[in-house]
Write an enzyme that holds these catalytic residues in place. Structure first.
Site, PDB file in Angstrom:
ATOM      1  N   ASP A   1       6.297 -22.983  -6.919  1.00  0.00           N
ATOM      2  CA  ASP A   1       6.211 -23.795  -8.140  1.00  0.00           C
ATOM      3  C   ASP A   1       6.396 -25.273  -7.806  1.00  0.00           C
ATOM      4  O   ASP A   1       7.196 -25.975  -8.422  1.00  0.00           O
ATOM      5  CB  ASP A   1       7.251 -23.341  -9.160  1.00  0.00           C
ATOM      6  CG  ASP A   1       6.927 -23.813 -10.586  1.00  0.00           C
ATOM      7  OD1 ASP A   1       5.765 -24.196 -10.829  1.00  0.00           O
ATOM      8  OD2 ASP A   1       7.831 -23.810 -11.435  1.00  0.00           O
TER       9      ASP A   1
ATOM     10  N   ILE B   1      21.229 -33.597 -20.067  1.00  0.00           N
ATOM     11  CA  ILE B   1      20.316 -34.500 -19.356  1.00  0.00           C
ATOM     12  C   ILE B   1      18.951 -33.866 -19.144  1.00  0.00           C
ATOM     13  O   ILE B   1      18.059 -34.477 -18.561  1.00  0.00           O
ATOM     14  CB  ILE B   1      20.905 -34.913 -17.989  1.00  0.00           C
ATOM     15  CG1 ILE B   1      21.253 -33.679 -17.161  1.00  0.00           C
ATOM     16  CG2 ILE B   1      22.113 -35.809 -18.185  1.00  0.00           C
ATOM     17  CD1 ILE B   1      21.730 -33.993 -15.761  1.00  0.00           C
TER      18      ILE B   1
ATOM     19  N   PHE C   1      14.638 -22.166 -19.036  1.00  0.00           N
ATOM     20  CA  PHE C   1      15.839 -21.436 -18.663  1.00  0.00           C
ATOM     21  C   PHE C   1      16.999 -21.802 -19.578  1.00  0.00           C
ATOM     22  O   PHE C   1      17.749 -20.942 -20.029  1.00  0.00           O
ATOM     23  CB  PHE C   1      16.191 -21.749 -17.202  1.00  0.00           C
ATOM     24  CG  PHE C   1      17.366 -20.969 -16.660  1.00  0.00           C
ATOM     25  CD1 PHE C   1      17.167 -19.740 -16.055  1.00  0.00           C
ATOM     26  CD2 PHE C   1      18.662 -21.453 -16.764  1.00  0.00           C
ATOM     27  CE1 PHE C   1      18.234 -19.014 -15.556  1.00  0.00           C
ATOM     28  CE2 PHE C   1      19.733 -20.738 -16.275  1.00  0.00           C
ATOM     29  CZ  PHE C   1      19.522 -19.506 -15.669  1.00  0.00           C
ATOM     30  N   GLY C   2      17.155 -23.085 -19.856  1.00  0.00           N
ATOM     31  CA  GLY C   2      18.260 -23.516 -20.706  1.00  0.00           C
ATOM     32  C   GLY C   2      18.496 -25.009 -20.609  1.00  0.00           C
ATOM     33  O   GLY C   2      17.665 -25.762 -20.095  1.00  0.00           O
TER      34      GLY C   2
END
Length: 816
Positions: free
Chosen positions: A600, A476, A481-482
């Site tokens: 962030d 999704i 990061f991945g």
């Protein structure tokens, strides 16, 4: 003979001025043969100086040589400078501007122990002085003996001591064979692009022609391998010599070119339609495909020169990824006029960009002469501590005693300045608070932290089962990061599973890893709040780094601002989302253990559950334990466009940095446009600057998202604009706290709701519309719903609640 006595100070000034004149002749124009004292020339005409003859310095590193010395390899690529630890090259800069940086790599076999005998095994990154990641997890290994050349455009100011850092991966090393750095002609930079973000040249094609290396060292390749259908186009190569007509003024957004925009060889050839009776021109097109980085923005420059028809005859459309870009036609009454068009392709999940030309009418033609694609570099990373070399290579002044003395003076001044600079730098670096040691023993990843006491560890087998063995159909979201997968745990809890890429899977924009992984676990284990995404667990088995969150059904706030397939939010919904996010950030700053700075804050890190309740997410860059101090000194991290300018300049982090970023998010919510958009006119590119300008001019309604037109009560908009203006103050001391921001947003929300109530209960025929619109109702100040005195935050003592009560749903559409 009469003796002339020259005061010592005057002599020093004279010598320093003489030295500066010498450096000025060499500065801002560097061609370096790394790892060698000898000069080297390329057949393309570029001359590279040996390291002992250049005006720059480098930190501790080693010169390495090719042990094979193959005769067909240019001497430039038979030496390199490398090291098993981070090292840098430092350059003096005398003029502000955008510089071209070109890095040459050829992986040869070396006898140096630091290079493990084979440069093809090197894996490393390259950063510039402003923390931008130019290359990440880069390897120069390839199946040919040709060098790998990487080209960038980087903004440098004369206040900078510009550095290029070469940073090896653990147990690896970094190297570079040659470096080119010079002030780029303004023609090289895409029109209207004034952002400080670096650009990485991905493709440069001489369409319809042969490979060509121009006098500036730009390599123009052929386009044939990128054509989707080789039969759809043919080369246009005029038999007679062309006289190109270079004209001075742009026409209808099409910019006239000259020989520095692209060499004449690019405009003398082209690809155009290959029509036949079985393929009418109106139903055909020519399309080129290009592999690019996912989630990256790109700038495209298309070059045109009508060398196949009469002026004004050929009219066609230019497309990218199926989206119409520009109608192209010859822009003057003269033939063979070179011109170009720049546009930006926004980031997407796709790893392809396609460029298409298509005729507008039957029996017509279309053509393309050249194409350049540049990736906008937005990744930031911390600059490592580098041991300075004792030797600084400075350009020698040859041929006079005064020159020698001036060099000594420069060295003395440089030594004093460098010593003071290193001492100051050391003071800052030693004060940097690092919450997560990233090396040492203790886990399968080398972490020094023992996370088991948190009680959040989930077995890898259960996560495999929850995601159907990481089924790609359940992905999704993707990020640096991945991948993020939708999953369901054994107890029925819906979750989002963020699985870190393995090292070999990471792309050029992927730099996150163990420190962010551990930071997020520690931070989220300390906090529970209705408006903060909850961590359900983690897994660090089998060299995996996996985080398991609550699942957010509606995705990211950004999805609902930009995605045309997602229902657009009403103004009331947007205010409620902003208010919820403000509550979460207020709790982070004041209610969480020791205070936490998110660092962030952006629209992709604000997630929405099934009821559009906002939750702040992604705490991999967070800092804690800082708010009882004035500030924390830290390397700048975050997302360009949202970064607090004071933090970027001083590297002093406070909670007011989050306030600034949140102010940018508020403008994003109001206008539904990104924080940085280089395709817009100069004053509109940076959303924060443009929004502040509109607010000060009293015309904030001009940037309101079109679906909101007529929805927003003027008083609500006025209060919202005042809140944005407070958040975006340059001086952090003048910005409000998140508690004050929260109250202002609640006030704007009540103003909006009050107007709707009036509309529902009063006869509109008896209302003076103008007075109703601008009269402020008496609204009381609500208590902050994000404070620690209410039920939004869940204390450690409250954790006896069931999982279904604590965790709602999460989707991470733009995972780190």
């Amino acid at each position: 003979m009469e003796h002339v006595h020259i005061p010592l100070l005057s002599l020093l000034v004279f010598l320093l001025n003489l030295s500066s004149l010498h450096f000025l002749s060499l500065a801002d124009d560097y061609y370096i043969n790394c790892g060698s004292h000898d000069n080297a020339n390329l057949t393309t005409g570029q001359n590279f100086s040996g390291e002992s003859k250049s005006g720059y310095s480098f930190s501790k590193s080693k010169a390495v040589k090719d042990i094979n010395q193959l005769p067909d390899i240019a001497p430039l690529y038979k030496t390199a400078r490398g090291f098993s630890k981070a090292f840098y090259y430092q350059f003096s800069i005398t003029q502000n501007g955008t510089y071209l940086v070109r890095l040459h790599f050829l992986a040869f076999s070396s006898s140096s122990s630091s290079s493990s005998n084979n440069l093809s095994t090197a894996v490393f990154g390259v950063l510039d002085s402003k923390n931008f990641t130019l290359l990440n997890n880069f390897t120069a290994k390839n199946s040919t003996n040709y060098p790998v050349i990487k080209e960038f455009f980087v903004r440098i100011d004369i206040t900078d001591s510009f550095r290029l850092y070469f940073i090896p991966q653990p147990s690896s090393f970094a190297f570079v064979n040659a470096i080119v750095l010079f002030l780029a002609p303004s023609d090289f930079i895409p029109e209207n692009y004034i952002s400080n973000l670096p650009l990485h040249t991905i493709y440069r094609l001489n369409v319809g022609g042969l490979p060509w290396n121009d006098p500036q060292g730009r390599n123009w390749e052929t386009d044939d391998s990128h054509l989707s259908d080789p039969n759809s186009a043919k080369n246009a190569n005029p038999e007679s010599e062309l006289n190109l007509n270079y004209l001075p003024e742009p026409v209808d957004g099409l910019f006239l070119s000259n020989y520095t925009f692209a060499p004449i060889q690019v405009y003398e050839t082209a690809k155009h339609m290959s029509n036949s009776s079985s393929r009418p021109a109106i139903s055909s097109n020519v399309t080129w495909f290009f592999s690019v980085s996912r989630k990256a923005r790109h700038i495209v420059r298309a070059h045109f020169c009508d060398i196949i028809g009469q002026p004004g005859e050929i009219i066609f459309n230019l497309y990218s990824n199926g989206n119409f870009r520009k109608e192209i036609s010859n822009i003057s009454q003269y033939p063979a006029v070179p011109f170009y068009y720049d546009f930006m392709v926004n980031s997407s999940e796709s790893e392809l960009i396609n460029i298409t030309i298509k005729p507008k009418s039957e029996s017509a033609d279309a053509f393309l002469n050249g194409l350049e694609i540049l990736e906008i570099v937005e990744g930031l990373a911390p600059i490592p501590t580098v041991r300075d070399s004792k030797k600084s290579i400075v350009a020698p002044v040859v041929g006079s005693v005064l020159g020698g003395l001036s060099l000594i003076c420069v060295l003395i001044v440089g030594f004093v300045f460098g010593f003071r600079h290193r001492k100051a730098k050391k003071r800052v670096e030693t004060s940097v608070w690092s919450p997560m040691p990233a090396n040492g023993g203790g886990s399968s990843h080398g972490s020094a932290l023992n996370l088991n006491y948190l009680g959040l560890k989930i077995a890898f087998n259960e996560i495999q089962s929850a995601t159907n063995n990481f089924d790609t159909k359940l992905v999704i979201g993707k990020g640096g990061f991945g991948n993020v997968y939708r999953g369901t745990l054994l107890n029925g809890t819906k979750v989002a599973v963020k699985r870190a890429y393995k090292r070999h899977e990471r792309g050029s924009g992927s730099g996150q890893g163990l420190p962010e992984f551990e930071t997020e676990i520690i931070v989220l284990s300390k906090i529970r709040h209705r408006h903060l995404v909850s961590l359900i667990g983690y897994c660090n088995e089998r060299s995996e780094m996996i985080l398991v969150y609550e699942f957010m059904e509606k995705g990211t706030l950004r999805d609902h601002l930009y995605d045309s397939d997602v229902h657009r939010l009403s103004w009331k919904q947007r205010l409620e989302i902003c208010t919820g996010a403000a509550r979460g950030l207020h709790y982070l700053h004041t209610g969480a253990a020791g205070g936490i700075i998110h660092r962030d804050v952006k629209s992709t890190n604000i997630l929405l559950d099934e009821n559009h309740v906002a939750k702040v997410a992604d705490f991999g860059l967070s800092r804690s334990g800082a708010l009882d101090e004035t500030h924390v000194s830290t390397n700048v991290k975050g997302t360009f466009g949202y970064l607090d300018p004071e933090y970027m300049m001083s590297e002093q982090l406070t909670e007011k940095s989050d306030v600034y970023s949140f102010g940018v998010v508020l403008l994003e919510v109001l206008s539904a446009r990104p924080a940085i958009d280089p395709t817009l006119p100069r004053e509109q590119m940076n959303l924060a600057e443009w929004g502040m300008l509109c607010q000060k001019r009293g015309v904030l309604e001009e940037i309101v998202d079109s679906p909101l037109k007529g929805q927003i009560d003027p008083n609500s908009l006025r209060k919202f604009g005042e809140t944005v203006e407070k958040c975006l103050q340059d001086d952090a001391c003048n910005r409000p706290t998140m508690e004050d921001v929260l109250w202002d947003l609640e006030y704007a929300l009540q103003l909006q709701q009050t107007t709707k109530l009036k509309e529902a209960h009063e006869d509109s025929t008896n209302i003076d519309a103008s007075s109703a619109a601008f009269s402020l109702p008496n609204v009381q100040r609500f208590p902050s719903l994000g404070s620690t005195r209410n039920g939004d935050d869940i204390r450690e003592a409250d954790l006896e609640s069931t999982e279904s009560e604590i965790f709602s749903q999460l989707k991470i559409g733009d995972a780190r």
